[in-house]
Design a protein around this motif. Structure first.
Motif, PDB file in Angstrom:
ATOM      1  N   VAL A  64       0.800  -1.222   0.000  1.00  0.00           N
ATOM      2  CA  VAL A  64       0.000   0.000   0.000  1.00  0.00           C
ATOM      3  C   VAL A  64       0.835   1.275   0.000  1.00  0.00           C
ATOM      4  O   VAL A  64       0.328   2.338  -0.304  1.00  0.00           O
ATOM      5  CB  VAL A  64      -0.984   0.033   1.195  1.00  0.00           C
ATOM      6  CG1 VAL A  64      -2.017  -1.061   1.057  1.00  0.00           C
ATOM      7  CG2 VAL A  64      -0.256  -0.094   2.513  1.00  0.00           C
ATOM      8  N   HIS A  65       2.101   1.198   0.328  1.00  0.00           N
ATOM      9  CA  HIS A  65       2.954   2.383   0.387  1.00  0.00           C
ATOM     10  C   HIS A  65       3.483   2.718  -1.004  1.00  0.00           C
ATOM     11  O   HIS A  65       3.952   1.840  -1.720  1.00  0.00           O
ATOM     12  CB  HIS A  65       4.128   2.147   1.333  1.00  0.00           C
ATOM     13  CG  HIS A  65       5.120   3.266   1.360  1.00  0.00           C
ATOM     14  ND1 HIS A  65       4.844   4.479   1.939  1.00  0.00           N
ATOM     15  CD2 HIS A  65       6.377   3.362   0.873  1.00  0.00           C
ATOM     16  CE1 HIS A  65       5.891   5.268   1.817  1.00  0.00           C
ATOM     17  NE2 HIS A  65       6.831   4.611   1.170  1.00  0.00           N
ATOM     18  N   ILE A  66       3.402   3.971  -1.398  1.00  0.00           N
ATOM     19  CA  ILE A  66       3.986   4.435  -2.648  1.00  0.00           C
ATOM     20  C   ILE A  66       5.196   5.290  -2.276  1.00  0.00           C
ATOM     21  O   ILE A  66       5.056   6.337  -1.633  1.00  0.00           O
ATOM     22  CB  ILE A  66       2.981   5.247  -3.489  1.00  0.00           C
ATOM     23  CG1 ILE A  66       1.758   4.381  -3.819  1.00  0.00           C
ATOM     24  CG2 ILE A  66       3.641   5.776  -4.757  1.00  0.00           C
ATOM     25  CD1 ILE A  66       0.635   5.140  -4.485  1.00  0.00           C
ATOM     26  N   ALA A  67       6.376   4.826  -2.652  1.00  0.00           N
ATOM     27  CA  ALA A  67       7.618   5.521  -2.294  1.00  0.00           C
ATOM     28  C   ALA A  67       7.581   6.967  -2.767  1.00  0.00           C
ATOM     29  O   ALA A  67       7.107   7.258  -3.870  1.00  0.00           O
ATOM     30  CB  ALA A  67       8.817   4.797  -2.890  1.00  0.00           C
ATOM     31  N   TYR A  68       8.052   7.861  -1.934  1.00  0.00           N
ATOM     32  CA  TYR A  68       8.175   9.287  -2.208  1.00  0.00           C
ATOM     33  C   TYR A  68       6.833  10.007  -2.283  1.00  0.00           C
ATOM     34  O   TYR A  68       6.779  11.186  -2.530  1.00  0.00           O
ATOM     35  CB  TYR A  68       8.995   9.565  -3.473  1.00  0.00           C
ATOM     36  CG  TYR A  68      10.324   8.854  -3.484  1.00  0.00           C
ATOM     37  CD1 TYR A  68      11.398   9.336  -2.742  1.00  0.00           C
ATOM     38  CD2 TYR A  68      10.491   7.677  -4.198  1.00  0.00           C
ATOM     39  CE1 TYR A  68      12.610   8.667  -2.722  1.00  0.00           C
ATOM     40  CE2 TYR A  68      11.705   7.005  -4.187  1.00  0.00           C
ATOM     41  CZ  TYR A  68      12.758   7.498  -3.456  1.00  0.00           C
ATOM     42  OH  TYR A  68      13.954   6.837  -3.428  1.00  0.00           O
ATOM     43  N   GLU A  69       5.723   9.270  -2.094  1.00  0.00           N
ATOM     44  CA  GLU A  69       4.403   9.895  -2.129  1.00  0.00           C
ATOM     45  C   GLU A  69       3.657   9.756  -0.812  1.00  0.00           C
ATOM     46  O   GLU A  69       2.584  10.305  -0.647  1.00  0.00           O
ATOM     47  CB  GLU A  69       3.573   9.310  -3.270  1.00  0.00           C
ATOM     48  CG  GLU A  69       4.137   9.671  -4.629  1.00  0.00           C
ATOM     49  CD  GLU A  69       3.246   9.236  -5.775  1.00  0.00           C
ATOM     50  OE1 GLU A  69       2.045   8.984  -5.555  1.00  0.00           O
ATOM     51  OE2 GLU A  69       3.760   9.154  -6.901  1.00  0.00           O
ATOM     52  N   ASN A  70       4.190   8.968   0.112  1.00  0.00           N
ATOM     53  CA  ASN A  70       3.589   8.778   1.428  1.00  0.00           C
ATOM     54  C   ASN A  70       4.682   8.906   2.484  1.00  0.00           C
ATOM     55  O   ASN A  70       5.851   8.732   2.185  1.00  0.00           O
ATOM     56  CB  ASN A  70       2.964   7.373   1.560  1.00  0.00           C
ATOM     57  CG  ASN A  70       1.887   7.106   0.543  1.00  0.00           C
ATOM     58  OD1 ASN A  70       2.078   6.309  -0.353  1.00  0.00           O
ATOM     59  ND2 ASN A  70       0.755   7.754   0.679  1.00  0.00           N
ATOM     60  N   ILE A  71       4.267   9.148   3.701  1.00  0.00           N
ATOM     61  CA  ILE A  71       5.208   9.103   4.811  1.00  0.00           C
ATOM     62  C   ILE A  71       5.623   7.653   4.998  1.00  0.00           C
ATOM     63  O   ILE A  71       4.797   6.749   4.967  1.00  0.00           O
ATOM     64  CB  ILE A  71       4.541   9.641   6.105  1.00  0.00           C
ATOM     65  CG1 ILE A  71       4.136  11.096   5.930  1.00  0.00           C
ATOM     66  CG2 ILE A  71       5.451   9.458   7.307  1.00  0.00           C
ATOM     67  CD1 ILE A  71       5.281  12.041   5.669  1.00  0.00           C
ATOM     68  N   VAL A  76      15.724   1.464   0.695  1.00  0.00           N
ATOM     69  CA  VAL A  76      16.767   0.966   1.582  1.00  0.00           C
ATOM     70  C   VAL A  76      18.036   0.895   0.751  1.00  0.00           C
ATOM     71  O   VAL A  76      18.019   0.402  -0.383  1.00  0.00           O
ATOM     72  CB  VAL A  76      16.400  -0.426   2.141  1.00  0.00           C
ATOM     73  CG1 VAL A  76      17.526  -0.987   2.978  1.00  0.00           C
ATOM     74  CG2 VAL A  76      15.111  -0.345   2.941  1.00  0.00           C
ATOM     75  N   GLY A  77      19.132   1.413   1.292  1.00  0.00           N
ATOM     76  CA  GLY A  77      20.389   1.450   0.554  1.00  0.00           C
ATOM     77  C   GLY A  77      21.367   0.393   1.024  1.00  0.00           C
ATOM     78  O   GLY A  77      21.517   0.162   2.223  1.00  0.00           O
ATOM     79  N   ASN A 112      13.453  -2.268  -7.890  1.00  0.00           N
ATOM     80  CA  ASN A 112      12.332  -2.645  -7.031  1.00  0.00           C
ATOM     81  C   ASN A 112      12.346  -4.149  -6.829  1.00  0.00           C
ATOM     82  O   ASN A 112      12.565  -4.904  -7.789  1.00  0.00           O
ATOM     83  CB  ASN A 112      10.995  -2.228  -7.647  1.00  0.00           C
ATOM     84  CG  ASN A 112      10.794  -0.741  -7.593  1.00  0.00           C
ATOM     85  OD1 ASN A 112      11.055  -0.100  -6.583  1.00  0.00           O
ATOM     86  ND2 ASN A 112      10.329  -0.172  -8.682  1.00  0.00           N
ATOM     87  N   ASP A 113      12.127  -4.564  -5.576  1.00  0.00           N
ATOM     88  CA  ASP A 113      12.038  -5.993  -5.310  1.00  0.00           C
ATOM     89  C   ASP A 113      10.680  -6.504  -5.802  1.00  0.00           C
ATOM     90  O   ASP A 113       9.851  -5.722  -6.298  1.00  0.00           O
ATOM     91  CB  ASP A 113      12.328  -6.295  -3.834  1.00  0.00           C
ATOM     92  CG  ASP A 113      11.200  -5.974  -2.877  1.00  0.00           C
ATOM     93  OD1 ASP A 113      10.103  -5.560  -3.301  1.00  0.00           O
ATOM     94  OD2 ASP A 113      11.417  -6.154  -1.659  1.00  0.00           O
TER      95      ASP A 113
END
Length: 131
Positions: A64-71, A76-77, A112-113
């Motif tokens: 449900v999380h969209i990277a850079y669009e949600n808190i 992960v680096g 992306n995994d």
């Protein structure tokens, strides 16, 4: 401070075996440190002696999380030794990626995994002091 090291990241996966295969493609030296079943769901610790991913099989759930669009965590680096070799591996395995540049890095590779979690693979310049 009492901090010793960063130990693990806990990830829920649509298919734990697919995630295991993906991460072992990137990091062939990673192995299953422990695994089992808890409350009817499989779990696995995949990594090395320094760090691991705690994978949880959750086939009925959706990302449900969209990277850079949600808190939340955007990516992960991981520090890698050889960015060119990694790009060749990704090309051979047909894993899509994009790159960015920064003065302190030789390579910044983003993938992306299987569950849509973004991973950054970083090779620092040899003269960068904070690598």
């Amino acid at each position: 401070m009492n901090f010793l090291r960063f130990e693990h990241i806990n990830l829920s996966c649509k298919n734990i075996d697919t995630s295991k295969e993906f991460y072992q493609t990137l990091f062939p030296n990673w192995y299953v440190r422990a695994e089992g079943v808890y409350n009817g769901r499989r779990w696995m610790h995949l990594g090395d002696n320094q760090f691991y991913l705690a994978l949880n099989d959750e086939p009925e759930q959706e990302h449900v999380h969209i990277a850079y669009e949600n808190i939340g965590i955007n990516h992960v680096g991981f520090v890698i030794k050889d960015g060119e070799a990694m790009k060749n591996l990704l090309d051979d395995e047909k894993i899509e990626y994009y790159t960015m540049s920064a003065p302190e890095t030789k390579h910044r590779i983003y993938i992306n995994d299987p569950d849509g979690n973004e991973i950054e693979l970083v090779e620092y310049n040899p003269d960068y002091a904070l690598k």
